[in-house]
Scaffold this active site. Structure first.
Site, PDB file in Angstrom:
ATOM      1  N   SER A  16     -15.920  25.387 -45.709  1.00 51.56           N
ATOM      2  CA  SER A  16     -15.267  24.745 -44.565  1.00 51.56           C
ATOM      3  C   SER A  16     -16.238  24.641 -43.391  1.00 51.56           C
ATOM      4  O   SER A  16     -15.962  23.922 -42.421  1.00 51.56           O
ATOM      5  CB  SER A  16     -14.010  25.511 -44.150  1.00 51.56           C
ATOM      6  OG  SER A  16     -14.298  26.893 -44.004  1.00 51.56           O
ATOM      7  N   LYS A  63     -17.747  32.772 -54.233  1.00 51.63           N
ATOM      8  CA  LYS A  63     -16.435  32.193 -54.559  1.00 51.63           C
ATOM      9  C   LYS A  63     -16.668  30.786 -55.089  1.00 51.63           C
ATOM     10  O   LYS A  63     -17.571  30.087 -54.614  1.00 51.63           O
ATOM     11  CB  LYS A  63     -15.539  32.155 -53.314  1.00 51.63           C
ATOM     12  CG  LYS A  63     -14.217  31.406 -53.535  1.00 51.63           C
ATOM     13  CD  LYS A  63     -13.202  31.663 -52.431  1.00 51.63           C
ATOM     14  CE  LYS A  63     -13.270  30.761 -51.230  1.00 51.63           C
ATOM     15  NZ  LYS A  63     -13.175  29.312 -51.513  1.00 51.63           N
ATOM     16  N   GLU A 100     -14.411  27.193 -56.881  1.00 55.24           N
ATOM     17  CA  GLU A 100     -13.104  26.564 -57.074  1.00 55.24           C
ATOM     18  C   GLU A 100     -12.889  26.163 -58.530  1.00 55.24           C
ATOM     19  O   GLU A 100     -13.806  25.639 -59.166  1.00 55.24           O
ATOM     20  CB  GLU A 100     -12.999  25.316 -56.185  1.00 55.24           C
ATOM     21  CG  GLU A 100     -13.069  25.626 -54.704  1.00 55.24           C
ATOM     22  CD  GLU A 100     -12.943  24.385 -53.816  1.00 55.24           C
ATOM     23  OE1 GLU A 100     -12.704  23.270 -54.353  1.00 55.24           O
ATOM     24  OE2 GLU A 100     -13.088  24.533 -52.593  1.00 55.24           O
ATOM     25  N   GLU A 126      -4.496  28.590 -52.577  1.00 51.52           N
ATOM     26  CA  GLU A 126      -4.409  27.734 -51.384  1.00 51.52           C
ATOM     27  C   GLU A 126      -3.279  26.726 -51.516  1.00 51.52           C
ATOM     28  O   GLU A 126      -3.192  25.976 -52.493  1.00 51.52           O
ATOM     29  CB  GLU A 126      -5.752  27.012 -51.163  1.00 51.52           C
ATOM     30  CG  GLU A 126      -5.714  26.107 -49.930  1.00 51.52           C
ATOM     31  CD  GLU A 126      -7.078  25.684 -49.402  1.00 51.52           C
ATOM     32  OE1 GLU A 126      -8.097  26.147 -49.947  1.00 51.52           O
ATOM     33  OE2 GLU A 126      -7.111  24.881 -48.450  1.00 51.52           O
TER      34      GLU A 126
END
Ligand code: KIV
Length: 272
Positions: A53, A121, A123, A190
């Site tokens: 982000s 991390k 996704e 999320e």
């Protein structure tokens, strides 16, 4: 007797797991720079996520896709330098792990070696199974991320709630089990329905950390700039703003401009 999390010198994957076991919630926030990371660490945050982000928040891009591995490493280095207690997790950016497991491993190794972070991390579920296996085999802790996965925004088309339909919910439940079996130490969920997040969290031994996933996950994460009100327009339902820094910083800046223009700053005691 086990130490409470406020007495712990360094938060590790074992500490995170123990928190789930004893029902203590895990607090995670994003950080991309030294000064912010220092404040959050001193305040006692458990995990600092150097999130991709940063692409939106720090660089002003519309999506998380443009940020590069080099840029993520730069942000991670700044955060690691500031931190004494929190665990630092770094996002593998778009394009640094999807092609094959060899590329994924070399990206993860670069992050760990060049930044000194404690985990990565990434996704996705079954689609990235080989990459996760390979990274874990190298001894690098991996945090998974399911539900709304912003690196796939052009596939989804919108940032709305994911897994509302049963087919997608079932895939998410299967992926969560898979990530646990592979050896991920935790999982971000999320923007999914709270009830689904509850079912997943209760079915897993490893902790879940939610963002827009309700109150039943084992921990919560927010983007720090959203939580502090530095970003202005972004106001999803799940976001709680603890400060309105956009306005506060704007007011302070106006005051400074005023003081300079009126020759009030610097005054006699503010000069040599
Ligand atoms: O990049 C990020 O900030 C994230 C959080 C939203 C979990 O992945």
């Amino acid at each position: 007797m086990s130490a409470s999390t406020s007495e712990i010198k360094r938060v590790t994957t074992h500490v995170i797991q123990a928190m789930k076991t004893r029902g203590e919630k895990i607090a995670m926030l994003t950080a991309y720079d030294f000064s912010m990371a220092r404040m959050l660490d001193e305040a006692g945050i458990d995990i600092l996520l150097v999130g991709d982000s940063a692409s939106n928040v720090m660089a002003g891009h519309e999506t998380t896709l443009p940020i590069t591995l080099d840029q993520m490493i730069y942000h991670a280095q700044s955060v690691v330098r500031a931190v004494h207690r929190a665990m630092v997790v770094v996002d593998l950016p778009f394009g640094s792990y999807q092609a094959n497991s060899e590329i994924a491993l070399s990206s993860a190794i670069r992050i760990m070696k060049e930044s000194g972070a404690h985990a990565v991390k990434l996704e996705g579920g079954s689609e990235v199974e080989e990459s996760i296996k390979r990274i874990l085999m190298a001894g690098i802790p991996v945090m998974g991320h399911l539900g709304l996965t912003p690196q796939s925004i052009y596939k989804f088309g919108t940032y709305t709630v994911r897994a509302k339909e049963e087919v997608e919910a079932q895939k998410l439940r299967d992926d969560a089990q898979l990530l646990q079996e592979l050896g991920c130490f935790a999982l971000v969920l999320e923007k999914i329905p709270a009830n689904l997040a509850k079912i997943v969290s209760e079915s897993l031994i490893i902790p879940t950390i939610g963002i827009g996933a309700g109150q039943h996950t084992d921990g919560q994460v927010l983007v720090t700039h959203d939580m502090l009100g530095i970003t202005k327009e972004f106001k999803p339902r799940f976001l709680r703003r603890y400060l309105e820094l956009f306005d506060a910083i704007g007011d302070a800046t106006k005051q400074y401009i005023n003081d300079v223009k009126n020759k009030d700053f610097p005054n006699e005691s503010e000069q040599y």
